[in-house]
Scaffold this motif. Structure first.
Motif, PDB file in Angstrom:
ATOM      1  N   VAL A 264      88.490 -11.317 -27.664  1.00  0.00           N
ATOM      2  CA  VAL A 264      87.153 -10.713 -27.684  1.00  0.00           C
ATOM      3  C   VAL A 264      86.810 -10.264 -29.104  1.00  0.00           C
ATOM      4  O   VAL A 264      85.690 -10.492 -29.592  1.00  0.00           O
ATOM      5  CB  VAL A 264      87.078  -9.527 -26.699  1.00  0.00           C
ATOM      6  N   GLN A 265      87.763  -9.640 -29.789  1.00  0.00           N
ATOM      7  CA  GLN A 265      87.538  -9.210 -31.170  1.00  0.00           C
ATOM      8  C   GLN A 265      87.259 -10.397 -32.082  1.00  0.00           C
ATOM      9  O   GLN A 265      86.345 -10.364 -32.923  1.00  0.00           O
ATOM     10  CB  GLN A 265      88.749  -8.426 -31.673  1.00  0.00           C
ATOM     11  N   LEU A 266      88.045 -11.467 -31.929  1.00  0.00           N
ATOM     12  CA  LEU A 266      87.871 -12.632 -32.793  1.00  0.00           C
ATOM     13  C   LEU A 266      86.521 -13.306 -32.565  1.00  0.00           C
ATOM     14  O   LEU A 266      85.860 -13.727 -33.524  1.00  0.00           O
ATOM     15  CB  LEU A 266      88.999 -13.632 -32.556  1.00  0.00           C
ATOM     16  N   ARG A 309      85.167 -20.398 -55.155  1.00  0.00           N
ATOM     17  CA  ARG A 309      84.777 -19.492 -54.084  1.00  0.00           C
ATOM     18  C   ARG A 309      85.225 -18.081 -54.437  1.00  0.00           C
ATOM     19  O   ARG A 309      86.420 -17.842 -54.614  1.00  0.00           O
ATOM     20  CB  ARG A 309      85.396 -19.926 -52.761  1.00  0.00           C
ATOM     21  N   PRO A 310      84.308 -17.149 -54.549  1.00  0.00           N
ATOM     22  CA  PRO A 310      84.696 -15.793 -54.908  1.00  0.00           C
ATOM     23  C   PRO A 310      85.529 -15.143 -53.817  1.00  0.00           C
ATOM     24  O   PRO A 310      85.370 -15.443 -52.636  1.00  0.00           O
ATOM     25  CB  PRO A 310      83.338 -15.067 -55.040  1.00  0.00           C
ATOM     26  N   ALA A 311      86.436 -14.276 -54.243  1.00  0.00           N
ATOM     27  CA  ALA A 311      87.232 -13.527 -53.267  1.00  0.00           C
ATOM     28  C   ALA A 311      86.303 -12.687 -52.412  1.00  0.00           C
ATOM     29  O   ALA A 311      85.333 -12.116 -52.899  1.00  0.00           O
ATOM     30  CB  ALA A 311      88.234 -12.634 -53.998  1.00  0.00           C
ATOM     31  N   ARG A 312      86.603 -12.611 -51.120  1.00  0.00           N
ATOM     32  CA  ARG A 312      85.714 -11.929 -50.198  1.00  0.00           C
ATOM     33  C   ARG A 312      86.452 -10.836 -49.450  1.00  0.00           C
ATOM     34  O   ARG A 312      87.486 -11.074 -48.858  1.00  0.00           O
ATOM     35  CB  ARG A 312      85.143 -12.922 -49.190  1.00  0.00           C
ATOM     36  N   LYS A 313      85.898  -9.633 -49.498  1.00  0.00           N
ATOM     37  CA  LYS A 313      86.446  -8.557 -48.684  1.00  0.00           C
ATOM     38  C   LYS A 313      85.825  -8.626 -47.297  1.00  0.00           C
ATOM     39  O   LYS A 313      84.686  -9.062 -47.140  1.00  0.00           O
ATOM     40  CB  LYS A 313      86.131  -7.192 -49.316  1.00  0.00           C
ATOM     41  N   PRO A 314      86.573  -8.209 -46.275  1.00  0.00           N
ATOM     42  CA  PRO A 314      85.993  -8.221 -44.935  1.00  0.00           C
ATOM     43  C   PRO A 314      84.719  -7.392 -44.886  1.00  0.00           C
ATOM     44  O   PRO A 314      84.639  -6.325 -45.491  1.00  0.00           O
ATOM     45  CB  PRO A 314      87.096  -7.575 -44.078  1.00  0.00           C
ATOM     46  N   ASP A 315      83.704  -7.912 -44.181  1.00  0.00           N
ATOM     47  CA  ASP A 315      82.467  -7.157 -44.091  1.00  0.00           C
ATOM     48  C   ASP A 315      82.617  -6.000 -43.115  1.00  0.00           C
ATOM     49  O   ASP A 315      83.616  -5.870 -42.425  1.00  0.00           O
ATOM     50  CB  ASP A 315      81.304  -8.067 -43.689  1.00  0.00           C
ATOM     51  N   ALA A 316      81.586  -5.157 -43.061  1.00  0.00           N
ATOM     52  CA  ALA A 316      81.681  -3.943 -42.250  1.00  0.00           C
ATOM     53  C   ALA A 316      81.870  -4.263 -40.776  1.00  0.00           C
ATOM     54  O   ALA A 316      82.630  -3.609 -40.078  1.00  0.00           O
ATOM     55  CB  ALA A 316      80.415  -3.098 -42.444  1.00  0.00           C
ATOM     56  N   ALA A 317      81.173  -5.314 -40.311  1.00  0.00           N
ATOM     57  CA  ALA A 317      81.287  -5.658 -38.893  1.00  0.00           C
ATOM     58  C   ALA A 317      82.705  -6.077 -38.547  1.00  0.00           C
ATOM     59  O   ALA A 317      83.271  -5.666 -37.543  1.00  0.00           O
ATOM     60  CB  ALA A 317      80.310  -6.782 -38.554  1.00  0.00           C
ATOM     61  N   GLU A 318      83.302  -6.925 -39.402  1.00  0.00           N
ATOM     62  CA  GLU A 318      84.659  -7.389 -39.130  1.00  0.00           C
ATOM     63  C   GLU A 318      85.643  -6.236 -39.179  1.00  0.00           C
ATOM     64  O   GLU A 318      86.535  -6.110 -38.339  1.00  0.00           O
ATOM     65  CB  GLU A 318      85.057  -8.455 -40.142  1.00  0.00           C
ATOM     66  N   ALA A 319      85.505  -5.360 -40.178  1.00  0.00           N
ATOM     67  CA  ALA A 319      86.430  -4.240 -40.318  1.00  0.00           C
ATOM     68  C   ALA A 319      86.365  -3.328 -39.113  1.00  0.00           C
ATOM     69  O   ALA A 319      87.379  -2.831 -38.630  1.00  0.00           O
ATOM     70  CB  ALA A 319      86.104  -3.461 -41.592  1.00  0.00           C
ATOM     71  N   ALA A 320      85.159  -3.100 -38.624  1.00  0.00           N
ATOM     72  CA  ALA A 320      85.008  -2.208 -37.480  1.00  0.00           C
ATOM     73  C   ALA A 320      85.581  -2.826 -36.219  1.00  0.00           C
ATOM     74  O   ALA A 320      86.079  -2.149 -35.340  1.00  0.00           O
ATOM     75  CB  ALA A 320      83.536  -1.890 -37.266  1.00  0.00           C
ATOM     76  N   ILE A 321      85.534  -4.164 -36.123  1.00  0.00           N
ATOM     77  CA  ILE A 321      85.935  -4.832 -34.896  1.00  0.00           C
ATOM     78  C   ILE A 321      87.445  -4.885 -34.748  1.00  0.00           C
ATOM     79  O   ILE A 321      87.978  -4.688 -33.670  1.00  0.00           O
ATOM     80  CB  ILE A 321      85.343  -6.250 -34.863  1.00  0.00           C
TER      81      ILE A 321
END
Length: 400
Positions: A264-266, A309-321
């Motif tokens: 569900v999270q994924l 491709r620039p390094a990407r930090k997890p976005d807020a939605a992903e971090a919260a999930i």
């Protein structure tokens, strides 16, 4: 074990002794069921990878294997080698398979019923009936499965049987299983709907679909669960919302509940990220390693070269999930990290265990982490562990 039996036999009734030993034998393998975890989330329409963890590590597919058996059955239906109402004979070999529906040697079952039994009940005997109908023998069919897998781009997969029952040589990866899931959806649209069947009636029995995500997640319409002791709890799931389709794969879940919660999270992670980059276009196949499902960005297509491709930090939605973790320690030996994870996994059934190698100068340390948590759940879990005298720390998605 003999000493335990002999000792108990002198002090307990025979029936109690037998029950105790049986329970002990069931419990002993639990320590080795901490199967390695892999996950992948893919935009099925563009092939863009939205989340990945050890997606190219070979694992035991268990009953995810039946996805290929069914794919090939759908191939055979499409080209006329099989008919839905065709009656197939049940061989002694097929009838002898464990964990199936009530089939006896000499009986027949229709192609349709065998397909539905394989999807809902994950019936091993029905899968072998299909395999023998297409390949003559199960072993010959397994070779056909591997060949077909290569044609679909599943370069890290080897099949040895049609059901997914234990075989040390039968391996696959999260990436390959995502490819197969997408192929089922795109190549066999009319038959793919069978994966959303809620229940299957056979004789006087009703078998509900093992895939609980169908009921739990809005838009979910497939695909397949899998489990053997060596694999842990596996799942390939697909869902469609607002015109976007996501396919997600989990290998090595610690329980049905933990696997389903993580799925569900994924899926949530996938839908939160599916539209956050420019459109992609199909890549030229020549000379390219198809590790990103054969897709490149429009900038790469115009230049013929891969754009940085620039390094990407997890976005807020992903971090919260669910990309927060609880770290339990770092060890010089991976076995020590696994041992600690096995000790606490029952205390955090909603989390997924991870042994993560980290370079520390000239040595390699192995972090023991419970992953797939929201920030609130990670902090609550660590507080709970500390009360039980277990050292831990909360790790955010961007902590590295």
């Amino acid at each position: 074990m003999r000493l335990v039996a002999a000792t108990l036999g002198r002090i307990l009734p025979a029936t109690v002794t037998i029950c105790f030993i049986a329970a002990l034998l069931v419990t002993l393998p639990a320590a080795v069921r901490a199967a390695s975890y892999s996950a992948l989330v893919v935009d099925a329409d563009t092939g863009r990878v939205l989340h990945a963890q050890d997606a190219d590590e070979q694992r035991y597919p268990a009953s995810l294997t039946k996805m290929m058996t069914l794919y090939m059955a759908f191939d055979a239906l499409k080209d006329g080698r099989l008919k839905m109402n065709q009656s197939l004979p049940v061989s002694a070999h097929a009838a002898a398979q464990p964990y199936g529906i009530g089939l006896r040697a000499g009986q027949t079952i229709t192609v349709r019923d065998a397909i539905l039994a394989a999807i809902t009940k994950s019936a091993n005997n029905a899968s072998v009936v299909l395999a023998e109908a297409m390949g003559g023998t199960e072993s010959k069919f397994a070779a056909m499965m591997t060949k077909r897998a290569r044609e679909l781009g599943m370069t890290s997969t080897v099949f040895k049987n049609a059901s997914g029952l234990p075989n040390r040589a039968q391996k696959s990866t999260a990436r390959d299983m995502a490819r197969l899931g997408i192929a089922l959806i795109k190549d066999h649209k009319s038959y793919y709907t069978y994966f959303s069947t809620a229940e299957f009636e056979w004789k006087d029995a009703v078998f509900p679909n093992h895939n609980h995500i169908l009921k739990r997640y809005e838009g979910a319409d497939g695909i397949k669960t899998g489990y053997i002791a060596a694999s842990g709890f596996n799942l390939v799931a697909s869902a469609k919302r607002d015109g976007h389709r996501i396919v997600a794969v989990i290998f090595g879940g610690s329980s049905v509940k933990a696997r389903d919660n993580r799925m569900v999270q994924l899926l949530d992670i996938g839908f939160s990220k599916v539209g956050d980059v420019p459109a992609t276009v199909l890549a030229e196949k020549k000379g390219r390693d198809d590790t990103s499902f054969g897709l490149i960005s429009s900038a790469e297509a115009s230049t013929g070269h891969s754009a940085p491709r620039p390094a990407r930090k997890p976005d807020a939605a992903e971090a919260a999930i669910g990309d927060w973790a609880v770290q339990l320690g770092a060890f010089r030996r991976p076995a020590s990290a696994e041992k600690l994870l096995n000790k606490v996994r029952g205390k955090l059934p909603e989390a997924e265990p991870l042994v993560e190698p980290v370079e520390d100068g000239k040595t390699t340390l192995y972090r023991a982490r419970m992953t797939g948590l929201s920030e609130a759940d990670a902090r609550t879990a660590c507080q709970k562990l500390k009360r039980e005298k277990v050292t831990c720390s909360v790790v955010s998605p961007d902590a590295g």
